[in-house]
Design an enzyme around this catalytic site. Sequence first.
Site, PDB file in Angstrom:
ATOM      1  N   GLN A  44       9.348   2.760  -5.373  1.00  0.00           N
ATOM      2  CA  GLN A  44       8.076   2.173  -5.806  1.00  0.00           C
ATOM      3  C   GLN A  44       7.023   3.285  -5.841  1.00  0.00           C
ATOM      4  OE1 GLN A  44       9.491   1.863  -2.825  1.00  0.00           O
ATOM      5  NE2 GLN A  44       8.136   1.114  -1.222  1.00  0.00           N
ATOM      6  N   SER A  66      -0.951   7.352   6.397  1.00  0.00           N
ATOM      7  CA  SER A  66      -1.136   7.575   7.838  1.00  0.00           C
ATOM      8  C   SER A  66       0.194   7.421   8.581  1.00  0.00           C
ATOM      9  CB  SER A  66      -2.207   6.634   8.401  1.00  0.00           C
ATOM     10  OG  SER A  66      -2.068   5.338   7.881  1.00  0.00           O
ATOM     11  N   ARG A 106       2.125   1.513  -9.589  1.00  0.00           N
ATOM     12  CA  ARG A 106       0.663   1.403  -9.661  1.00  0.00           C
ATOM     13  C   ARG A 106       0.071   2.751 -10.052  1.00  0.00           C
ATOM     14  NH1 ARG A 106      -1.620  -0.599  -4.363  1.00  0.00           N
ATOM     15  NH2 ARG A 106      -0.947  -2.697  -4.851  1.00  0.00           N
ATOM     16  N   TYR A 165      -5.383 -11.609   0.283  1.00  0.00           N
ATOM     17  CA  TYR A 165      -6.155 -10.414  -0.075  1.00  0.00           C
ATOM     18  C   TYR A 165      -6.363 -10.352  -1.586  1.00  0.00           C
ATOM     19  CZ  TYR A 165      -7.389  -5.405  -0.221  1.00  0.00           C
ATOM     20  OH  TYR A 165      -8.021  -4.203  -0.421  1.00  0.00           O
ATOM     21  N   ARG A 188       0.674 -11.672   0.338  1.00  0.00           N
ATOM     22  CA  ARG A 188      -0.408 -10.759  -0.040  1.00  0.00           C
ATOM     23  C   ARG A 188      -1.568 -11.506  -0.706  1.00  0.00           C
ATOM     24  NH1 ARG A 188       2.007  -5.174  -0.341  1.00  0.00           N
ATOM     25  NH2 ARG A 188       0.152  -4.363  -1.325  1.00  0.00           N
ATOM     26  N   PHE A 238       3.304   8.009   7.493  1.00  0.00           N
ATOM     27  CA  PHE A 238       4.194   9.155   7.257  1.00  0.00           C
ATOM     28  C   PHE A 238       3.685  10.403   7.992  1.00  0.00           C
ATOM     29  CE2 PHE A 238       6.257   7.874   2.885  1.00  0.00           C
ATOM     30  CZ  PHE A 238       6.798   6.755   3.493  1.00  0.00           C
ATOM     31  N   PRO A 258       4.203  -4.315  -4.621  1.00  0.00           N
ATOM     32  CA  PRO A 258       4.183  -3.918  -6.037  1.00  0.00           C
ATOM     33  C   PRO A 258       5.105  -2.723  -6.306  1.00  0.00           C
ATOM     34  CG  PRO A 258       1.954  -4.301  -5.242  1.00  0.00           C
ATOM     35  CD  PRO A 258       2.845  -4.332  -4.041  1.00  0.00           C
ATOM     36  N   LYS A 311      -9.898 -11.135  -3.350  1.00  0.00           N
ATOM     37  CA  LYS A 311     -10.624 -10.106  -4.104  1.00  0.00           C
ATOM     38  C   LYS A 311     -10.853 -10.539  -5.551  1.00  0.00           C
ATOM     39  CE  LYS A 311     -11.193  -6.624  -1.171  1.00  0.00           C
ATOM     40  NZ  LYS A 311     -12.458  -5.917  -0.949  1.00  0.00           N
ATOM     41  N   ARG A 348      -0.717   1.899   6.980  1.00  0.00           N
ATOM     42  CA  ARG A 348      -0.685   2.332   5.584  1.00  0.00           C
ATOM     43  C   ARG A 348       0.244   3.537   5.445  1.00  0.00           C
ATOM     44  NH1 ARG A 348      -6.797   1.181   3.465  1.00  0.00           N
ATOM     45  NH2 ARG A 348      -7.414   1.153   5.655  1.00  0.00           N
TER      46      ARG A 348
HETATM   47  P1  NAD Z   1     -10.904  -0.689   6.606  1.00  0.00           P
HETATM   48  O1  NAD Z   1     -10.096  -1.799   7.155  1.00  0.00           O
HETATM   49  O2  NAD Z   1     -10.806   0.654   7.251  1.00  0.00           O
HETATM   50  O3  NAD Z   1     -12.445  -1.077   6.560  1.00  0.00           O
HETATM   51  C1  NAD Z   1     -12.902  -2.392   6.391  1.00  0.00           C
HETATM   52  C2  NAD Z   1     -14.105  -2.595   7.277  1.00  0.00           C
HETATM   53  O4  NAD Z   1     -14.590  -3.937   7.099  1.00  0.00           O
HETATM   54  C3  NAD Z   1     -13.782  -2.424   8.772  1.00  0.00           C
HETATM   55  O5  NAD Z   1     -14.758  -1.626   9.391  1.00  0.00           O
HETATM   56  C4  NAD Z   1     -13.808  -3.868   9.299  1.00  0.00           C
HETATM   57  O6  NAD Z   1     -14.157  -3.937  10.676  1.00  0.00           O
HETATM   58  C5  NAD Z   1     -14.843  -4.499   8.387  1.00  0.00           C
HETATM   59  N1  NAD Z   1     -14.719  -5.952   8.294  1.00  0.00           N
HETATM   60  C6  NAD Z   1     -13.582  -6.690   8.067  1.00  0.00           C
HETATM   61  N2  NAD Z   1     -13.868  -8.003   8.056  1.00  0.00           N
HETATM   62  C7  NAD Z   1     -15.219  -8.090   8.270  1.00  0.00           C
HETATM   63  C8  NAD Z   1     -16.131  -9.181   8.384  1.00  0.00           C
HETATM   64  N3  NAD Z   1     -15.718 -10.465   8.259  1.00  0.00           N
HETATM   65  N4  NAD Z   1     -17.437  -8.907   8.625  1.00  0.00           N
HETATM   66  C9  NAD Z   1     -17.879  -7.631   8.766  1.00  0.00           C
HETATM   67  N5  NAD Z   1     -17.054  -6.565   8.680  1.00  0.00           N
HETATM   68  C10 NAD Z   1     -15.749  -6.796   8.434  1.00  0.00           C
HETATM   69  O7  NAD Z   1     -10.542  -0.574   5.056  1.00  0.00           O
HETATM   70  P2  NAD Z   1     -10.954   0.506   3.971  1.00  0.00           P
HETATM   71  O8  NAD Z   1      -9.734   1.169   3.516  1.00  0.00           O
HETATM   72  O9  NAD Z   1     -12.103   1.312   4.448  1.00  0.00           O
HETATM   73  O10 NAD Z   1     -11.433  -0.456   2.805  1.00  0.00           O
HETATM   74  C11 NAD Z   1     -12.810  -0.704   2.538  1.00  0.00           C
HETATM   75  C12 NAD Z   1     -12.923  -1.592   1.326  1.00  0.00           C
HETATM   76  O11 NAD Z   1     -12.318  -0.961   0.196  1.00  0.00           O
HETATM   77  C13 NAD Z   1     -12.233  -2.945   1.495  1.00  0.00           C
HETATM   78  O12 NAD Z   1     -13.028  -3.939   0.900  1.00  0.00           O
HETATM   79  C14 NAD Z   1     -10.946  -2.781   0.729  1.00  0.00           C
HETATM   80  O13 NAD Z   1     -10.497  -4.000   0.214  1.00  0.00           O
HETATM   81  C15 NAD Z   1     -11.356  -1.820  -0.380  1.00  0.00           C
HETATM   82  N6  NAD Z   1     -10.197  -1.068  -0.865  1.00  0.00           N
HETATM   83  C16 NAD Z   1      -9.633  -0.079  -0.119  1.00  0.00           C
HETATM   84  C17 NAD Z   1      -8.523   0.600  -0.593  1.00  0.00           C
HETATM   85  C18 NAD Z   1      -7.867   1.718   0.182  1.00  0.00           C
HETATM   86  O14 NAD Z   1      -6.869   2.282  -0.287  1.00  0.00           O
HETATM   87  N7  NAD Z   1      -8.350   2.126   1.326  1.00  0.00           N
HETATM   88  C19 NAD Z   1      -7.969   0.254  -1.838  1.00  0.00           C
HETATM   89  C20 NAD Z   1      -8.556  -0.783  -2.548  1.00  0.00           C
HETATM   90  C21 NAD Z   1      -9.692  -1.426  -2.064  1.00  0.00           C
HETATM   91  N1  UDP Z   2       5.301   1.951   2.788  1.00  0.00           N
HETATM   92  C1  UDP Z   2       6.421   2.645   3.244  1.00  0.00           C
HETATM   93  N2  UDP Z   2       6.454   2.988   4.557  1.00  0.00           N
HETATM   94  C2  UDP Z   2       5.447   2.720   5.432  1.00  0.00           C
HETATM   95  C3  UDP Z   2       4.312   2.035   4.947  1.00  0.00           C
HETATM   96  C4  UDP Z   2       4.277   1.648   3.615  1.00  0.00           C
HETATM   97  O1  UDP Z   2       7.349   2.924   2.482  1.00  0.00           O
HETATM   98  O2  UDP Z   2       5.574   3.082   6.606  1.00  0.00           O
HETATM   99  C5  UDP Z   2       5.241   1.611   1.347  1.00  0.00           C
HETATM  100  C6  UDP Z   2       4.861   0.165   1.052  1.00  0.00           C
HETATM  101  O3  UDP Z   2       6.019  -0.650   1.037  1.00  0.00           O
HETATM  102  C7  UDP Z   2       4.227   0.293  -0.311  1.00  0.00           C
HETATM  103  C8  UDP Z   2       3.567   1.674  -0.292  1.00  0.00           C
HETATM  104  O4  UDP Z   2       4.199   2.376   0.779  1.00  0.00           O
HETATM  105  O5  UDP Z   2       5.207   0.278  -1.320  1.00  0.00           O
HETATM  106  C9  UDP Z   2       2.065   1.638  -0.034  1.00  0.00           C
HETATM  107  O6  UDP Z   2       1.831   0.841   1.112  1.00  0.00           O
HETATM  108  P1  UDP Z   2       0.383   0.669   1.752  1.00  0.00           P
HETATM  109  O7  UDP Z   2       0.481  -0.387   2.792  1.00  0.00           O
HETATM  110  O8  UDP Z   2      -0.164   1.986   2.151  1.00  0.00           O
HETATM  111  O9  UDP Z   2      -0.538   0.189   0.532  1.00  0.00           O
HETATM  112  P2  UDP Z   2      -0.370  -0.984  -0.552  1.00  0.00           P
HETATM  113  O10 UDP Z   2       1.007  -1.590  -0.473  1.00  0.00           O
HETATM  114  O11 UDP Z   2      -1.427  -1.968  -0.222  1.00  0.00           O
HETATM  115  O12 UDP Z   2      -0.567  -0.286  -1.846  1.00  0.00           O
END
Ligand code: NAD
Ligand code: UDP
Length: 318
Positions: free
Chosen positions: A208, A188, A276, A144, A141, A190, A273, A148, A185
Amino acid sequence: MKRILVTGGAGFIGSHLCRKLVGEGHEVVCADNLFTGSKKNTRALLECDNFQFLQHDVVQELQVEVDRIYNLACPASPIHYQRDPVRTMKTSVLGALNALDLAKRVHGRVLQASTSEVYGDPQVHPQPESYWGSVNPIGIRSCYDEGKRAAETLFFDYHRQYGTDVKVIRIFNTYGPNMDPKDGRVVSNFIIQALKGEDITVYGDGRQTRSFCYVDDLVEGMLRMMESRDGFIGPVNLGNPGEFTMLELAKKVIDLTGSKSKVVHCPLPQDDPTQRKPVIDLAKRELGWEPKVSLEEGLKKTISYFEDVLSHSSSIRD
Ligand code: NAD
Ligand code: UDP
């Protein structure tokens, strides 16, 4: 009205943000290389005069004249960011550098979409912004998490060294319509499994926890942070403090869909993790923000979105 760049605007969160900004009448430029995003997410916007899509990789410089930059470009789901970890790190770090250089040149304001992953597998629970985290620097992990974290460092150093106008938010697990059905994720996965009557794949023992924020709430917090007072740069947690185990989430999804799916247990991914949950006192105080959508309400909206997606695609997992 402002001219606004949204990197990653074709992704899940970015598409909601673009829609909101376009609706408010701003000139929006969406820069995305479509690595995990899709033009489908912005299809309706392409007809608007105040929206422009640029196919662009944030690892490269971008010269546009804007007042505001939301830096979201980065794959966010573990299966995607682990697919090409070197590219993930480059996207985070070089993408942040390029966003900051642009903000510096145009004297604009730039907001970084950071993540609760900077806390790693947290030893402090719930997590306030003052917690420095517990992150494995060499695990699967790390590309990422550490990418970040390095991006946050760059944001604060540009602010200290050049006076760049920066804002940093730490987003906790967010869900809603426009999530990519195939990005693995938990929400989606589930919902799709429940709607298809397939086994619900709980990883590990399912004890978790995560705290799930509906995307409309998150976008409201992002807008407030971008327009927050000078001098408040964060980092600020944006998330819903409601905390659920994955077993509880599975049960809720089964109940809300009326599915006959059964829970099965699969191996827990490395460094997953254990807990959270955000402390959001700072967001409440500085932004007057807190989430309004309950998990049940948000899940219902997301279920209805995926029902629609599935009715238009017979083989979404293929
Ligand atoms: P996502 O994967 O749906 O969207 C990310 C977007 O960035 C996509 O459209 C992808 O094509 C684009 N991208 C990736 N690499 C790129 C590059 N090199 N150049 C240009 N575009 C690029 O993810 P999301 O859930 O919409 O997340 C958006 C942001 O929010 C991310 O930075 C992510 O780290 C942050 N974030 C999301 C979550 C969450 O739960 N969804 C949680 C924490 C942080
Ligand atoms: N997870 C799960 N089943 C799945 C996908 C994820 O139990 O089909 C768990 C995963 O192990 C984690 C939590 O759900 O503990 C959230 O996972 P996700 O990938 O959505 O986000 P992140 O781990 O980045 O918080």
